[in-house]
Design a protein around this motif. Structure first.
Motif, mmCIF file in Angstrom:
data_model
loop_
_atom_site.group_PDB
_atom_site.id
_atom_site.type_symbol
_atom_site.label_atom_id
_atom_site.label_comp_id
_atom_site.label_asym_id
_atom_site.label_seq_id
_atom_site.Cartn_x
_atom_site.Cartn_y
_atom_site.Cartn_z
ATOM 1 N N TYR A 60 118.073 -42.619 -46.828
ATOM 2 C CA TYR A 60 116.846 -43.322 -47.217
ATOM 3 C C TYR A 60 116.999 -43.969 -48.596
ATOM 4 N N LYS A 61 117.551 -43.220 -49.541
ATOM 5 C CA LYS A 61 117.674 -43.682 -50.922
ATOM 6 C C LYS A 61 118.604 -44.879 -51.057
ATOM 7 N N ASN A 62 119.638 -44.936 -50.224
ATOM 8 C CA ASN A 62 120.709 -45.922 -50.407
ATOM 9 C C ASN A 62 120.713 -47.039 -49.369
ATOM 10 N N GLY A 63 119.554 -47.392 -48.887
ATOM 11 C CA GLY A 63 119.481 -48.587 -48.055
ATOM 12 C C GLY A 63 119.621 -48.358 -46.571
ATOM 13 N N ILE A 265 110.709 -43.299 -39.505
ATOM 14 C CA ILE A 265 112.061 -43.670 -39.058
ATOM 15 C C ILE A 265 112.456 -45.037 -39.612
ATOM 16 N N TYR A 266 111.477 -45.942 -39.717
ATOM 17 C CA TYR A 266 111.764 -47.258 -40.298
ATOM 18 C C TYR A 266 112.216 -47.113 -41.743
ATOM 19 N N PHE A 267 111.513 -46.268 -42.509
ATOM 20 C CA PHE A 267 111.905 -46.043 -43.907
ATOM 21 C C PHE A 267 113.283 -45.389 -43.978
ATOM 22 N N TYR A 268 113.577 -44.553 -43.010
ATOM 23 C CA TYR A 268 114.855 -43.836 -42.980
ATOM 24 C C TYR A 268 116.031 -44.784 -42.767
ATOM 25 N N LEU A 269 115.876 -45.719 -41.861
ATOM 26 C CA LEU A 269 116.990 -46.583 -41.471
ATOM 27 C C LEU A 269 116.844 -48.033 -41.909
ATOM 28 N N LYS A 270 115.780 -48.362 -42.645
ATOM 29 C CA LYS A 270 115.534 -49.752 -43.034
ATOM 30 C C LYS A 270 116.764 -50.343 -43.716
ATOM 31 N N PRO A 271 117.364 -51.380 -43.121
ATOM 32 C CA PRO A 271 118.592 -51.933 -43.703
ATOM 33 C C PRO A 271 118.320 -52.726 -44.972
ATOM 34 N N VAL A 354 108.837 -38.004 -49.978
ATOM 35 C CA VAL A 354 110.222 -37.548 -49.880
ATOM 36 C C VAL A 354 110.747 -37.151 -51.243
ATOM 37 N N LYS A 355 111.499 -36.074 -51.276
ATOM 38 C CA LYS A 355 112.056 -35.565 -52.534
ATOM 39 C C LYS A 355 113.542 -35.278 -52.328
ATOM 40 N N PRO A 356 114.336 -35.404 -53.393
ATOM 41 C CA PRO A 356 115.782 -35.224 -53.238
ATOM 42 C C PRO A 356 116.180 -33.769 -53.077
ATOM 43 N N GLY A 357 117.335 -33.581 -52.448
ATOM 44 C CA GLY A 357 117.979 -32.274 -52.415
ATOM 45 C C GLY A 357 117.115 -31.144 -51.934
ATOM 46 N N VAL A 358 117.106 -30.091 -52.708
ATOM 47 C CA VAL A 358 116.399 -28.873 -52.345
ATOM 48 C C VAL A 358 114.908 -29.126 -52.182
#
Length: 599
Positions: A60-63, A265-271, A354-358
């Motif tokens: 999500y974070k990296n495109g 899911i769109y936010f997850y995979l948004k190119p 959404v939050k990073p890591g743990v």
């Protein structure tokens, strides 16, 4: 049928005699007996927490789709080749990460580095398991303890997110007038109830006794899973490998049926194709590949060492690599479909949830679970999945480290139950600082510096170089052909010799160039001394590689010239015929002799 056993390839006559005498006395190291035992053990080891909480967030974070493209490149150039290399060498030599380097002793420091990295990771994994078990137990309640602000650990800054506009404005104004800021009930449960967090790595405060006893229970599970050897723990391995997929499937089906799932899911995979030029994306994708596939810890070598000589480890390794990648992507669909539902219900942008890591597991999901229908069921299932994923990875890492120690000190195998008990007790004691009130910060420090990132990439680079040039990339191809009859194309040697080491080296440089000190969840940097200590943890696994090489060249084989020591250290004149192959031939000849003998 006679079982075949390997002995390590000797580097000098004295060592060969010593090993020959040990080999006749030491107990059987154990072999997998079922067709799928090795595959299931790799699934249990490599499919873990990183697949469920780290991969979806990084994607999500990296495109989104851009991250998957970069991930696929590292998958092909690094993960698969190194994975195949480790399991092949483990099966061929039937030794752990330390003793296998007898065939190329100049690189024996790599084996020590593998052990040190595994040491760092093992020290804290049961703490994460304890957190997950704490949440799982807390989920067995009609009202989740993190849903309200009326608990003894809550203070005036607590908000549930369900207040009306007027009440929320009043609380915010009151807190602001005191110079503070509001916290959600989920955050306060995590920090004040679960962790008893002091907010400062230097302030231990005391021991969180509930986590202490849960961690003790986790270590007992690890011990009893391994006390007869991992090859005898088939039911445990199969359960831990397969049951999380049942849970992921249940969560995925439920998530996809929730309103707002498509947005998640769109936010997850948004190119975002522009991110392909961002070095941070390449760094995150590369480090995730190495972390997720578990190379460099020595565990894959140890698991492979329990295979029979003719087991098709190549097929299992390829299968495992694709299972791992598909699991990460599928877990992302499950997690983000549920986060999309939360975004819809709370009327918040998904970036705020959404939050990073743990934080994705212990902050985002508890908040989401509070709004799910049948919330108790899905909360228990989610944290049970985290618990199992943590335990099976821990069991396999302990096996990898303990196997390396058994090979170096065979007497440990003779008294396995006692020595394993002392081993587990030692790591339990080592984990106690991580269940103190500042424990989460110590865990972050060990994870960031000791068990991943710089140290892992450094060790993997020299491991690949040592195997590709010391043992020889061509010898690895021939070993695979000897064992299973598969003749890999010649170009795989170039990947082992050039692409795989270059990948790990470039990523290591990226991590150094883009280094940032470890931070608290508030965004503040850890104190300087903590980051210095973190670099010390990293150096423990890195310095042993050049350190042992220097020791070998200066203080061993003094009767040889320096040039001869180098040749001996790299085993340039050595033979790599597998002793196990000779055993198979001898067994076959014995069988023919018996069959041809007069009755």
């Amino acid at each position: 049928m006679g079982t075949s056993e390997h002995v390590p390839l000797p580097t000098d006559e004295a060592k060969a005699k010593e090993l020959e005498s040990q080999h006749s006395e030491e107990p059987d190291r154990g072999q997998w007996t079922g067709k799928f035992d090795f595959l299931m053990s790799m699934v249990a080891y490599a499919v873990g927490l990183g697949n469920v909480w780290r991969f979806p967030y990084l994607c999500y974070k990296n495109g989104g789709g851009s991250f998957l493209v970069v991930y696929a490149i590292f998958f092909c150039l690094a993960a698969v080749p190194i994975f195949i290399m480790e399991v092949t060498i483990g099966q061929y030599l039937q030794k752990g990460a330390m003793e296998m380097w007898l065939m190329c002793p100049l690189f024996r420091g790599v084996g020590i580095g593998n052990v040190v990295i595994a040491f760092m990771c093992i020290a804290y994994f049961c703490v994460i398991v304890a957190w997950a078990m704490f949440y799982m137990i807390s989920s067995i309640s009609w009202v989740f303890p993190w849903e309200t602000c009326t608990n003894y650990w809550n203070d005036a800054t607590c908000v549930t997110g369900k207040e009306n506009v007027t009440e929320l404005a009043r609380i915010k104004a009151l807190v602001a007038s005191a110079g503070g800021h509001t916290q959600t009930s989920v955050e306060q449960f995590w920090e004040k109830r679960v962790l008893h967090d002091t907010g400062d790595i230097a302030e231990f405060g005391g021991i969180q006794w509930e986590l202490f006893f849960i961690m003790a229970a986790a270590w007992l599970i690890v011990y009893f899973a391994l006390w007869k050897g991992i090859t005898q723990a088939r039911k445990f391995v199969y359960f831990c490998a397969l049951f999380p997929y049942v849970l992921i499937f249940v969560l995925l089906v439920r998530g996809l049926t929730l309103e707002g799932a498509a947005d998640g899911i769109y936010f997850y995979l948004k190119p975002n194709t522009t991110r392909l030029l961002d070095t941070a994306v390449w760094k995150d994708a590369g480090t995730q590949v190495f972390y997720s596939y578990g190379v460099g810890f020595g565990a894959l070598i140890a698991l492979g060492s329990h295979n029979k000589f003719d087991h098709n480890c190549f097929k299992d390794a390829i299968t495992m690599c694709f299972i791992n990648g598909c699991t990460s992507i599928t877990a992302g669909f499950a997690v983000f479909s549920i986060l999309g539902y939360m975004s819809h219900v709370a009327q918040k942008d998904i970036a705020e949830i959404v939050k990073p890591g743990v934080g994705l597991a212990f902050l985002a999901y508890p908040e989401v679970a509070s709004n799910l229908p049948m919330k108790q069921v899905f909360a228990v299932l989610f944290f049970l999945m985290i618990t199992i994923l943590g335990l099976d990875s821990q069991v396999c890492m302990v096996e990898g480290l303990f196997t390396a120690l058994e090979d170096a000190f065979p007497i440990l195998r003779k008294y396995k139950k006692l020595s394993l008990g002392i081993f587990c007790l030692f790591f339990f004691i080592l984990g106690i600082p991580m269940v103190t009130y500042s424990g989460s910060h110590w865990l972050t420090l060990f994870d960031a510096y000791g068990a991943s990132g710089y140290a892992l990439l450094f060790v993997v680079f020299f491991e690949v170089v040592g195997l590709a040039y010391g043992f020889g990339a061509h010898n690895i191809r021939h070993a695979l052909k000897e064992m299973v009859g598969i003749n890999l194309p010649v170009w795989i040697e170039y990947i082992w010799k050039f692409c795989a080491p270059a990948t790990s080296l470039v990523l290591f440089v990226f991590c150094i160039v883009y280094y940032h000190p470890v931070k608290y969840p508030t965004g503040e940097d850890f104190p300087v001394w903590a980051n210095v200590f973190g670099w010390f943890l990293s150096s423990c696994s890195m310095i042993v590689i050049p350190g042992y090489a220097v020791y070998y060249l200066l203080f061993t084989n003094k009767h040889l010239t320096f040039k001869e020591r180098i040749r001996k250290g790299l085993n340039l004149d050595g033979s790599f015929e597998s002793p196990a192959k000779r055993n198979l031939v001898n067994n076959a000849e014995e069988l023919k002799f018996i069959e041809s003998s007069p009755q």
